[in-house]
Design an enzyme around this catalytic site. Sequence first.
Site, PDB file in Angstrom:
ATOM      1  N   TYR A 142     -46.991 -81.321 -34.335  1.00  0.00           N
ATOM      2  CA  TYR A 142     -47.920 -80.508 -33.547  1.00  0.00           C
ATOM      3  C   TYR A 142     -49.055 -79.958 -34.410  1.00  0.00           C
ATOM      4  O   TYR A 142     -50.164 -79.777 -33.930  1.00  0.00           O
ATOM      5  CB  TYR A 142     -47.187 -79.311 -32.927  1.00  0.00           C
ATOM      6  CG  TYR A 142     -46.535 -79.579 -31.588  1.00  0.00           C
ATOM      7  CD1 TYR A 142     -45.535 -80.528 -31.453  1.00  0.00           C
ATOM      8  CD2 TYR A 142     -46.918 -78.856 -30.463  1.00  0.00           C
ATOM      9  CE1 TYR A 142     -44.935 -80.757 -30.243  1.00  0.00           C
ATOM     10  CE2 TYR A 142     -46.317 -79.071 -29.239  1.00  0.00           C
ATOM     11  CZ  TYR A 142     -45.323 -80.026 -29.131  1.00  0.00           C
ATOM     12  OH  TYR A 142     -44.731 -80.241 -27.927  1.00  0.00           O
ATOM     13  N   ASP A 249     -36.690 -79.686 -22.390  1.00  0.00           N
ATOM     14  CA  ASP A 249     -37.001 -80.012 -20.988  1.00  0.00           C
ATOM     15  C   ASP A 249     -35.858 -80.789 -20.349  1.00  0.00           C
ATOM     16  O   ASP A 249     -35.496 -80.561 -19.203  1.00  0.00           O
ATOM     17  CB  ASP A 249     -38.297 -80.848 -20.896  1.00  0.00           C
ATOM     18  CG  ASP A 249     -39.514 -79.981 -20.591  1.00  0.00           C
ATOM     19  OD1 ASP A 249     -39.515 -78.810 -21.025  1.00  0.00           O
ATOM     20  OD2 ASP A 249     -40.443 -80.476 -19.927  1.00  0.00           O
TER      21      ASP A 249
END
Length: 372
Positions: A142, A249
């Site tokens: 990221y 998720d």
Amino acid sequence: MKKKITILPGDGIGPEVVNQGLKVIEAINDLYDHHFELIQADFGAVSIDKHGSPFTDEALSECLSSDAIFLGAIGDPKYDNDPNLPVRPEQGLLKLRKSLELFSNIRPISTYDLLTDVSPLKNSLLKDVDFVIYRELTGGIYFGEKHISTDRTYASDLCEYTDKEISRITYQAFEAAMSRRKKLTLVDKANVLETSRLWRRVVQDISVEYPEVVVDYLFVDNAAMQVVLNPGQFDVILTENMFGDIISDLASVITGSLGMLPSASIGKKTALFEPIHGSYPQAQGLDIANPMAAILSVAMMYEHFGLLQEAEMIKEGIKWALDNQIVTQDLSITKEASSCSKVGDVIAWFIEEEGELKIKNDSTKISLNCII
Ligand code: IPM
Ligand code: MN
């Protein structure tokens, strides 16, 4: 207790679910006599529309001077499908995480008996599911160097970690395991990635200081399978940024609704509390979104301040609403669904009523003890 909290309602359903969290904060603070100064700031796509930036320096300095941040959600479909846009709401979130050094993202996954029918998994798999994901949040791919060639035919994102970045979250994950069932699973891709091998070495070194904790290692592809096949096996999952994003998720659907899952991001000073779900733009303004993840994030905020009774009271309110089927459409199977604001109202009401009773009972107990 006195605290300063920055509220970042954000986009889509963010403001609606945040409002329900605020009702709960008010009810709890009335009951326990806490004083929170609440400051609101723009964040995400709304902030781009108003100020040209998803997270302005003014909003950042409010956050930096707060004890905690309560965030709704960010994202707007108009930014999702155009890779050429220079400014995106998600940049605000990444800037917030990096500026506040929120390196540890904590995502608890548990099931509720009443929700087993809304889970996509078989009931038999849902027994004993209670684990927490520690996701590293300010490193890895990221935040590594990004590159795109001038002719736009080549791009790269660098995945980087230092041993210090790994060890600070690893200690937190081991401490969490010690207060839970004493099992820690490192999720990595050590058969391929150098960064994953560094994670393994650091975790192995630190594990010596926690002899009671059983440590195991799973490659991320296998971990994805295990989370679905046998979610009851996990206690604490520790992982790097990108793997944690994906695994959390995946794990979040076990509960039956993404609308049930809170999170905390802990760093050096100010901590951030937010539901895991996104901005659900299709539901914006309809008052149908599930506010329970936001309300449970508020409970995590009280826990972070060491106010455990307050956090427990909020969780009781959630259980009470579930027991009485006062739930939004994502959870309602039998009865008609309630609105987002109704769910917030009844949980705040429960806290006021039940809390009064509790406090009265406790003081009777205390006075009885004094007499005896
Ligand atoms: C999350 C989100 C963010 C992430 C996005 C919005 C940048 O998916 O908090 O999990 O990838 O970390
Ligand atoms: Mn994510």
